[in-house]
Design a protein around this motif. Structure first.
Motif, PDB file in Angstrom:
ATOM      1  N   ASP A 147       8.326 -10.067 -17.020  1.00  0.00           N
ATOM      2  CA  ASP A 147       9.001 -11.025 -17.892  1.00  0.00           C
ATOM      3  C   ASP A 147      10.315 -11.422 -17.219  1.00  0.00           C
ATOM      4  N   VAL A 148      10.389 -12.673 -16.765  1.00  0.00           N
ATOM      5  CA  VAL A 148      11.589 -13.162 -16.075  1.00  0.00           C
ATOM      6  C   VAL A 148      12.330 -14.202 -16.919  1.00  0.00           C
ATOM      7  N   SER A 149      12.046 -14.233 -18.228  1.00  0.00           N
ATOM      8  CA  SER A 149      12.672 -15.231 -19.089  1.00  0.00           C
ATOM      9  C   SER A 149      14.178 -15.026 -19.207  1.00  0.00           C
ATOM     10  N   ASN A 150      14.663 -13.802 -18.950  1.00  0.00           N
ATOM     11  CA  ASN A 150      16.100 -13.529 -18.993  1.00  0.00           C
ATOM     12  C   ASN A 150      16.637 -13.199 -17.605  1.00  0.00           C
ATOM     13  N   TRP A 151      15.980 -13.713 -16.577  1.00  0.00           N
ATOM     14  CA  TRP A 151      16.345 -13.452 -15.173  1.00  0.00           C
ATOM     15  C   TRP A 151      16.617 -14.812 -14.552  1.00  0.00           C
ATOM     16  N   THR A 152      17.902 -15.174 -14.445  1.00  0.00           N
ATOM     17  CA  THR A 152      18.272 -16.543 -14.104  1.00  0.00           C
ATOM     18  C   THR A 152      19.034 -16.614 -12.801  1.00  0.00           C
TER      19      THR A 152
END
Length: 198
Positions: A147-152
């Motif tokens: 899950d990279v939705s909070n990896w910016t």
């Protein structure tokens, strides 16, 4: 940045497009305007697999736990390097080898050269699919829905977002691990599979 690997070094040439490799979302940045470009064929997010693999009792169960711990150490080293812009080659060599090390070192180098840092974190959901202790060295395979939705990714100079619009929030990854002579497991291959959703 050049990361040393044994007596030689890992060097990556400057690329016109930055692969946001640690997020493994295949977003790219144009060198001209620092504007994000659309990723190729984003995958739709789906429900991730369970967060831990079921460990059997006995040696196989211990190997499974050790492989999962090695993967967690690899993930933590990657996140630390990409959020701080600093990487300790010895630490990376302690968690990765082979193509996994080369890919991680290259991703860190490209991010530094493009002036990119990361914020947030990845959330992993690894499952050990096989542990082979009959061969030498011992090997294992894992799958993960990262899950990279909070990896910016952001440009450190401006703070502007460096991730392309439409980048998928989850990515399916195939992982391999190998056990060193001293007994420690290291990640030896880390391959995103964009033909699958998770």
């Amino acid at each position: 940045m050049v990361l040393r690997k044994g007596p030689g070094t890992v060097r990556r040439p400057l690329a016109a497009a930055l692969v946001v490799g640690i997020a493994l979302t295949m977003s790219a940045c144009s060198g001209k305007d620092h504007e994000p470009v659309a990723p190729a064929s984003p995958s739709a997010p789906a429900t991730p697999p369970p967060s831990t693999a079921t460990s059997a009792a006995g040696p196989a169960g211990k190997d499974t736990a050790d492989v999962l711990a090695a993967y967690q150490a690899y993930t933590e080293a990657k996140i630390t390097a990409m959020t701080t812009g600093q990487a300790d080659p010895d630490k990376l060599l302690g968690v990765a080898t082979g193509s996994a090390y080369d890919g991680l070192a290259g991703d860190i180098t490209r991010a530094q050269q493009a002036g990119i840092l990361y914020k947030g974190t990845e959330v992993t959901h690894p499952q050990v699919t096989a542990v082979n202790v009959s061969d030498s060295p011992h090997k294992a395979t894992l799958t993960d829905c990262v899950d990279v939705s909070n990896w910016t990714a952001v440009f450190s100079a401006s703070g502007k977002n460096a991730v392309a619009t439409g980048t998928p929030g989850r990515l399916y990854v195939d992982v391999e691990a190998v056990q060193a002579a001293g007994g420690a497991w290291r990640i030896s291959a880390y391959s995103p599979d964009r033909s699958r959703t998770c």
